[in-house]
Write a protein that holds these residues in place. Structure first.
Motif, PDB file in Angstrom:
ATOM      1  N   ALA A 196       0.844  -1.211   0.000  1.00 19.24           N
ATOM      2  CA  ALA A 196       0.000   0.000   0.000  1.00 19.24           C
ATOM      3  C   ALA A 196       0.877   1.258   0.000  1.00 19.24           C
ATOM      4  N   ARG A 197       1.970   1.187   0.734  1.00 17.40           N
ATOM      5  CA  ARG A 197       2.897   2.325   0.799  1.00 17.40           C
ATOM      6  C   ARG A 197       3.471   2.627  -0.596  1.00 17.40           C
ATOM      7  N   LYS A 198       3.796   1.556  -1.311  1.00 20.15           N
ATOM      8  CA  LYS A 198       4.323   1.736  -2.676  1.00 20.15           C
ATOM      9  C   LYS A 198       3.232   2.237  -3.618  1.00 20.15           C
ATOM     10  N   ALA A 199       2.032   1.712  -3.481  1.00 14.08           N
ATOM     11  CA  ALA A 199       0.918   2.141  -4.346  1.00 14.08           C
ATOM     12  C   ALA A 199       0.649   3.636  -4.170  1.00 14.08           C
ATOM     13  N   GLY A 236      -2.698   5.313  -0.566  1.00 11.80           N
ATOM     14  CA  GLY A 236      -2.402   4.022  -1.199  1.00 11.80           C
ATOM     15  C   GLY A 236      -3.112   2.910  -0.467  1.00 11.80           C
ATOM     16  N   VAL A 237      -3.523   1.911  -1.207  1.00 10.47           N
ATOM     17  CA  VAL A 237      -4.319   0.821  -0.647  1.00 10.47           C
ATOM     18  C   VAL A 237      -3.790  -0.522  -1.141  1.00 10.47           C
ATOM     19  N   ALA A 238      -3.820  -1.514  -0.269  1.00 14.82           N
ATOM     20  CA  ALA A 238      -3.610  -2.899  -0.694  1.00 14.82           C
ATOM     21  C   ALA A 238      -4.791  -3.716  -0.179  1.00 14.82           C
ATOM     22  N   LEU A 239      -5.413  -4.431  -1.087  1.00 16.63           N
ATOM     23  CA  LEU A 239      -6.602  -5.231  -0.773  1.00 16.63           C
ATOM     24  C   LEU A 239      -6.247  -6.706  -0.891  1.00 16.63           C
ATOM     25  N   GLU A 271      -2.328 -12.695  -4.327  1.00 18.35           N
ATOM     26  CA  GLU A 271      -1.910 -11.419  -4.913  1.00 18.35           C
ATOM     27  C   GLU A 271      -2.680 -10.277  -4.251  1.00 18.35           C
ATOM     28  N   LEU A 272      -1.994  -9.194  -3.956  1.00 19.22           N
ATOM     29  CA  LEU A 272      -2.664  -8.029  -3.364  1.00 19.22           C
ATOM     30  C   LEU A 272      -3.110  -7.105  -4.495  1.00 19.22           C
ATOM     31  N   VAL A 273      -4.341  -6.640  -4.424  1.00 20.29           N
ATOM     32  CA  VAL A 273      -4.839  -5.681  -5.417  1.00 20.29           C
ATOM     33  C   VAL A 273      -4.610  -4.275  -4.864  1.00 20.29           C
ATOM     34  N   THR A 274      -4.028  -3.422  -5.665  1.00 22.61           N
ATOM     35  CA  THR A 274      -3.661  -2.094  -5.170  1.00 22.61           C
ATOM     36  C   THR A 274      -4.586  -1.000  -5.716  1.00 22.61           C
ATOM     37  N   GLY A 275      -4.529   0.138  -5.027  1.00 25.42           N
ATOM     38  CA  GLY A 275      -5.267   1.309  -5.482  1.00 25.42           C
ATOM     39  C   GLY A 275      -4.579   2.568  -4.981  1.00 25.42           C
ATOM     40  N   GLU A 327     -10.721 -10.020   2.269  1.00 29.61           N
ATOM     41  CA  GLU A 327     -10.254 -10.457   3.589  1.00 29.61           C
ATOM     42  C   GLU A 327      -9.884  -9.244   4.457  1.00 29.61           C
ATOM     43  N   PHE A 328      -8.992  -8.430   3.937  1.00 28.10           N
ATOM     44  CA  PHE A 328      -8.636  -7.206   4.666  1.00 28.10           C
ATOM     45  C   PHE A 328      -8.047  -6.196   3.702  1.00 28.10           C
ATOM     46  N   MET A 329      -7.951  -4.962   4.199  1.00 23.38           N
ATOM     47  CA  MET A 329      -7.401  -3.882   3.385  1.00 23.38           C
ATOM     48  C   MET A 329      -6.494  -3.029   4.270  1.00 23.38           C
ATOM     49  N   VAL A 330      -5.371  -2.603   3.704  1.00 21.42           N
ATOM     50  CA  VAL A 330      -4.499  -1.645   4.404  1.00 21.42           C
ATOM     51  C   VAL A 330      -4.550  -0.331   3.631  1.00 21.42           C
ATOM     52  N   ILE A 331      -4.791   0.746   4.353  1.00 24.22           N
ATOM     53  CA  ILE A 331      -4.888   2.077   3.740  1.00 24.22           C
ATOM     54  C   ILE A 331      -3.780   2.950   4.317  1.00 24.22           C
ATOM     55  N   VAL A 332      -2.963   3.503   3.446  1.00 26.02           N
ATOM     56  CA  VAL A 332      -1.865   4.364   3.901  1.00 26.02           C
ATOM     57  C   VAL A 332      -2.084   5.790   3.414  1.00 26.02           C
TER      58      VAL A 332
END
Ligand code: THU
Length: 141
Positions: free
Chosen positions: A15-18, A32-35, A42-46, A78-83
């Motif tokens: 997420a930090r890179k996204a 940035g987000v990783a889902l 695989e993590l889906v980014t946004g 499952e989960f999401m990280v938002i930076v």
């Protein structure tokens, strides 16, 4: 925060890179987000994508969910990280919460992070206890 599993730490880095790809020349606020999906490793980014016509701006969270639908059609989030860069870290906006509620269970985990790391773990139902759902409506003739 209690100790985090390796897949959550990996999602934070993703997420930090996204976030570095965010197009936010107007607000300067980058997200940035990783889902993580249950059916895939695989993590889906946004990231957020702004526009000179401000109202056309797309949030990072909705971009990630839309990208996941494009790729997988059916989601088991499952989960999401938002930076972002705020302290405390920013939660998703109301529009994004409604969008997520379309695809997620109430227990979907949302990790809020800033550049110092993950700061908070919430569930979708904490932030969006009663999303709008079409199934609640019955059409009377
Ligand atoms: N933004 C997101 O990406 N996610 C949210 O949940 C709230 C806001 C973006 C939109 C805009 O580019 C910037 O942050 C400032 O609002």
């Amino acid at each position: 925060m209690p100790p985090l599993s390796s897949n959550i730490k990996e999602a934070y880095e993703t997420a930090r890179k996204a976030r570095e790809n965010a197009h936010a020349p107007y607000s300067g606020f980058t997200v940035g987000v990783a889902l993580k999906l249950l059916n895939s490793n695989e993590l889906v980014t946004g990231c957020n994508v702004e526009n000179a016509s401000y109202g056309l701006t797309l949030c990072a969270e909705r971009n990630a969910f839309a990208a996941a639908i494009v790729k997988y059609r059916i989601l088991e989030p499952e989960f999401m990280v938002i930076v972002s860069e705020t302290t405390p870290p920013s939660p998703p906006c109301g529009a994004c919460l409604q969008f997520m509620a379309e695809f997620c269970q109430p227990g979907f985990e949302i990790y809020l992070a800033n550049t110092k790391g993950i700061q908070e773990r919430l569930l979708l139902k904490d932030l969006m206890p009663r999303p709008f759902q079409m199934k609640f409506w019955s059409v009377k003739s």
